[in-house]
Design an enzyme around this catalytic site. Structure first.
Site, PDB file in Angstrom:
ATOM      1  N   HIS A 263      22.250 -69.095 -22.826  1.00  0.00           N
ATOM      2  CA  HIS A 263      21.692 -70.451 -22.687  1.00  0.00           C
ATOM      3  C   HIS A 263      22.647 -71.491 -23.280  1.00  0.00           C
ATOM      4  O   HIS A 263      22.829 -72.571 -22.724  1.00  0.00           O
ATOM      5  CB  HIS A 263      20.367 -70.569 -23.456  1.00  0.00           C
ATOM      6  CG  HIS A 263      19.263 -69.724 -22.913  1.00  0.00           C
ATOM      7  ND1 HIS A 263      18.749 -68.645 -23.597  1.00  0.00           N
ATOM      8  CD2 HIS A 263      18.567 -69.812 -21.754  1.00  0.00           C
ATOM      9  CE1 HIS A 263      17.768 -68.110 -22.887  1.00  0.00           C
ATOM     10  NE2 HIS A 263      17.641 -68.780 -21.756  1.00  0.00           N
TER      11      HIS A 263
ATOM     12  N   GLY B 193      13.120 -70.772 -23.434  1.00  0.00           N
ATOM     13  CA  GLY B 193      13.241 -70.552 -24.880  1.00  0.00           C
ATOM     14  C   GLY B 193      13.746 -69.161 -25.214  1.00  0.00           C
ATOM     15  O   GLY B 193      14.321 -68.478 -24.377  1.00  0.00           O
TER      16      GLY B 193
ATOM     17  N   LEU C  89      16.234 -68.604 -27.119  1.00  0.00           N
ATOM     18  CA  LEU C  89      17.589 -68.913 -26.635  1.00  0.00           C
ATOM     19  C   LEU C  89      18.648 -67.972 -27.206  1.00  0.00           C
ATOM     20  O   LEU C  89      18.556 -67.532 -28.352  1.00  0.00           O
ATOM     21  CB  LEU C  89      17.928 -70.363 -26.985  1.00  0.00           C
ATOM     22  CG  LEU C  89      16.942 -71.392 -26.400  1.00  0.00           C
ATOM     23  CD1 LEU C  89      17.311 -72.805 -26.875  1.00  0.00           C
ATOM     24  CD2 LEU C  89      16.908 -71.341 -24.884  1.00  0.00           C
TER      25      LEU C  89
ATOM     26  N   GLN D  10       5.040 -68.481 -13.111  1.00  0.00           N
ATOM     27  CA  GLN D  10       6.059 -67.594 -12.542  1.00  0.00           C
ATOM     28  C   GLN D  10       5.914 -66.152 -13.018  1.00  0.00           C
ATOM     29  O   GLN D  10       6.747 -65.307 -12.697  1.00  0.00           O
ATOM     30  CB  GLN D  10       7.459 -68.138 -12.807  1.00  0.00           C
ATOM     31  CG  GLN D  10       7.951 -68.053 -14.246  1.00  0.00           C
ATOM     32  CD  GLN D  10       9.267 -68.775 -14.428  1.00  0.00           C
ATOM     33  OE1 GLN D  10       9.323 -70.002 -14.412  1.00  0.00           O
ATOM     34  NE2 GLN D  10      10.352 -68.026 -14.588  1.00  0.00           N
TER      35      GLN D  10
HETATM   36  O1  PAF Z   1      15.465 -69.008 -15.622  1.00  0.00           O
HETATM   37  C1  PAF Z   1      14.535 -69.379 -16.345  1.00  0.00           C
HETATM   38  O2  PAF Z   1      14.580 -69.309 -17.582  1.00  0.00           O
HETATM   39  C2  PAF Z   1      13.269 -69.923 -15.685  1.00  0.00           C
HETATM   40  O3  PAF Z   1      12.991 -69.252 -14.500  1.00  0.00           O
HETATM   41  C3  PAF Z   1      13.316 -71.449 -15.473  1.00  0.00           C
HETATM   42  C4  PAF Z   1      14.413 -71.840 -14.512  1.00  0.00           C
HETATM   43  C5  PAF Z   1      13.522 -72.150 -16.800  1.00  0.00           C
HETATM   44  C6  PAF Z   1      11.986 -71.920 -14.881  1.00  0.00           C
HETATM   45  O4  PAF Z   1      10.910 -71.623 -15.722  1.00  0.00           O
END
Ligand code: PAF
Length: 278
Positions: A35, A29, A31, A59
């Site tokens: 993106h 998001g 964005l 992550q």
């Molecule tokens: O690159 C990202 O925005 C994130 O690491 C992903 C690939 C959407 C995974 O959460």
């Protein structure tokens, strides 16, 4: 455009879709045009495009970073509609992780350097969420921005362990007019740090110019010093690596594809960028 928040709603939407013509753009998001370039590419190459918007907690190795990560669901939906996305999947954490994900991926040396070394657990979390999303969406192609250069190598390696995996399509970095790589994190920069940040790309470009007269190690030092000469920027790493293995190269002739990858602290914001050398 259809917006869905649960796995069952997503399944229902995808029920009649030809998966061999299905494109997928995973995002967190907030964005931006970077993106949207992925959505555009997916539209060109596929009949139906799914975009996921999910800030994946597994992550983030720093809880503060997760808390501060920019979120703008309303605007995301507006721009995705305009960009022609067909389905937006916006799950919450419980929907993605009904149970804690305890899987540990083995990426060999790939995640022991750069982002992997400086953000422990980051790529394991990326692999957890991307593998779950791939299993839910089952696309023919998945589109990733090259700003996250090492992430693409990790996702490709992860796909080797899956029964069914999409084709991974790397897409070029989109830059602001002053050269700063587009990133959701740019919105967190103070005006002073925003003005300083284009020095990262400037220094990397100057590094490419030095290839004829310097070794990779000397260029690493040159670029690092150039970025650090701006008092508002602090290099976390700048490495010149083989574009497939992510291992540092000693000579320009050591590899057919060589990339310079940087992570830089600009105030409280961690920025990454990269540039092709060979
Ligand atoms: O690159 C990202 O925005 C994130 O690491 C992903 C690939 C959407 C995974 O959460």
């Amino acid at each position: 455009m259809k917006t869905v928040r649960t796995r069952s709603e997503l399944n229902e939407c995808l029920d009649k879709v030809d998966r061999s013509r299905l494109g997928f753009v995973p995002t967190m998001g907030a964005l931006h045009a970077g993106h949207l370039s992925l959505v555009k590419r997916a539209k060109e190459e596929c009949d139906t495009v799914v975009v996921s918007v999910f800030v994946n907690p597994t992550q983030f190795n720093d809880p503060k970073d997760l808390e501060n990560y920019p979120r703008d669901e309303r605007n995301d939906l507006i721009v995705l509609e305009k960009a022609g996305a067909d389905i937006v999947f916006m799950p919450d954490v419980k929907e993605m992780y009904p149970e804690p994900d305890t899987r540990v991926f083995d990426f060999g040396q790939l995640d022991k350097v750069m982002e992997g070394a400086t953000r422990p657990g980051h790529f394991n979390g990326v692999a957890q969420v991307v593998s779950k999303l791939f299993a839910l969406v089952r696309p023919a192609k998945a589109f990733f921005g090259e700003k996250d250069f090492q992430q693409i190598a990790i996702v490709k390696a992860m796909c080797e362990g899956l029964d069914q995996s999409p084709q991974i399509v790397p897409c070029p970095i989109v830059r602001e007019a002053d050269g700063l790589a587009m990133s959701s994190r740019n919105a967190l920069l103070t005006p002073e740090h925003r003005a300083a940040a284009p020095d990262i790309y400037r220094a990397m470009k100057a590094g490419v110019e030095k290839m004829g007269e310097m070794t990779p190690a000397e260029v690493e030092e040159f670029v690092t010093e150039k970025i650090n000469s701006n008092p508002l920027l602090e290099v976390i790493y700048f490495k010149i690596v083989d574009a497939l293995t992510m291992m540092q190269v000693e000579n320009w002739k050591d590899s057919e594809a060589i990339q310079g990858c940087a992570a830089v602290r600009a105030g409280n914001v961690r920025l990454i960028d990269n540039i092709r050398f060979v």
